[in-house]
Design a protein around this motif. Structure first.
Motif, mmCIF file in Angstrom:
data_model
loop_
_atom_site.group_PDB
_atom_site.id
_atom_site.type_symbol
_atom_site.label_atom_id
_atom_site.label_comp_id
_atom_site.label_asym_id
_atom_site.label_seq_id
_atom_site.Cartn_x
_atom_site.Cartn_y
_atom_site.Cartn_z
ATOM 1 N N THR A 29 0.820 -1.223 0.041
ATOM 2 C CA THR A 29 0.013 0.085 0.168
ATOM 3 C C THR A 29 0.990 1.211 -0.053
ATOM 4 O O THR A 29 0.585 2.153 -0.563
ATOM 5 N N THR A 45 1.418 -3.804 4.518
ATOM 6 C CA THR A 45 -0.023 -4.077 4.008
ATOM 7 C C THR A 45 -0.126 -4.014 2.579
ATOM 8 O O THR A 45 0.729 -3.466 2.009
ATOM 9 N N LEU A 46 -1.105 -4.964 1.809
ATOM 10 C CA LEU A 46 -0.788 -5.197 0.476
ATOM 11 C C LEU A 46 -2.130 -4.311 -0.085
ATOM 12 O O LEU A 46 -3.197 -4.379 0.381
ATOM 13 N N ARG A 47 -2.068 -4.118 -1.349
ATOM 14 C CA ARG A 47 -2.946 -3.187 -2.220
ATOM 15 C C ARG A 47 -3.299 -4.132 -3.365
ATOM 16 O O ARG A 47 -2.593 -4.986 -3.702
ATOM 17 N N PRO A 48 -4.440 -4.187 -3.910
ATOM 18 C CA PRO A 48 -4.725 -5.145 -5.120
ATOM 19 C C PRO A 48 -3.704 -4.933 -6.311
ATOM 20 O O PRO A 48 -3.208 -3.833 -6.533
ATOM 21 N N THR A 65 -5.654 -9.193 -3.302
ATOM 22 C CA THR A 65 -6.613 -8.105 -3.174
ATOM 23 C C THR A 65 -6.220 -7.308 -2.080
ATOM 24 O O THR A 65 -6.856 -6.117 -1.820
ATOM 25 N N GLY A 66 -5.405 -7.742 -1.396
ATOM 26 C CA GLY A 66 -5.209 -6.898 0.205
ATOM 27 C C GLY A 66 -4.564 -8.139 0.917
ATOM 28 O O GLY A 66 -4.381 -9.163 0.795
ATOM 29 N N GLU A 81 -6.138 -11.389 1.658
ATOM 30 C CA GLU A 81 -7.672 -11.618 1.851
ATOM 31 C C GLU A 81 -8.072 -12.339 0.716
ATOM 32 O O GLU A 81 -8.855 -13.318 0.957
ATOM 33 N N ASP A 120 -10.571 5.491 0.571
ATOM 34 C CA ASP A 120 -10.166 4.256 0.674
ATOM 35 C C ASP A 120 -10.887 3.394 -0.147
ATOM 36 O O ASP A 120 -10.523 2.463 -0.858
ATOM 37 N N LEU A 124 -9.568 1.362 -3.699
ATOM 38 C CA LEU A 124 -9.928 0.010 -3.850
ATOM 39 C C LEU A 124 -10.458 -0.257 -5.133
ATOM 40 O O LEU A 124 -9.951 -0.974 -6.051
ATOM 41 N N ASP A 127 -8.197 0.650 -7.936
ATOM 42 C CA ASP A 127 -7.032 -0.460 -8.061
ATOM 43 C C ASP A 127 -7.289 -1.840 -8.752
ATOM 44 O O ASP A 127 -6.755 -2.369 -9.364
#
Length: 137
Positions: A29, A45-48, A65-66, A81, A120, A124, A127
């Motif tokens: 992220t 943390t991950l983002r898509p 996806t996260g 996720e 946010d 999402l 992304d």
């Protein structure tokens, strides 16, 4: 310096990978990063996006996806996720992910709550749509 590190990728549905990797590219992220053996301990943390693990057999790619990635002395563990191997990703999967992101965005807007939650949710959704463009789906 070691040549490889343990890489584990787990989603609520299943364990997707447990292998020796020379590098793992992570869609974080705070920005994309590459973890290699002897990397400093980090949690992100991950983002898509696309998570890519380089192994002696070639690259393995997964849509995430996260979630979270923990890089430590033992290697890297990713708790996603949702995660799908890129070669299993279909337009239907993408449509489902985008629909979920769109619903979350609409719900955040209707709640008239915290501006950060709306932002946010919008991020999402953007992304997810960009991921589809990147994968040509």
């Amino acid at each position: 310096m070691a040549d490889t590190m343990q890489f584990d990728l787990v989603s609520p549905e299943r364990r997707l990978a447990s292998l020796q990797a020379s590098a793992v590219q992570i869609p974080g992220t705070e920005g994309d990063m590459t973890a290699m053996p002897d990397h400093a301990a980090t949690i992100t943390t991950l983002r898509p996006g696309i998570l890519r693990a380089e192994t002696a057999q070639g690259a393995s790619e997964y849509v995430v996806t996260g979630g979270f990635a923990e890089i430590g002395a033992e290697g890297i563990t990713v708790l996603a996720e949702k995660a799908i191997p890129v070669d299993e990703m279909t337009k239907a999967h993408l449509d489902e992910l985008v629909a979920g992101a769109r619903a979350a965005h609409e719900q955040a807007e209707k709640a008239n709550g915290d501006h950060n939650l709306v932002a946010d949710a919008a991020k999402l959704l953007a992304d997810m749509e960009a991921l589809g463009d990147h994968m040509s789906l």
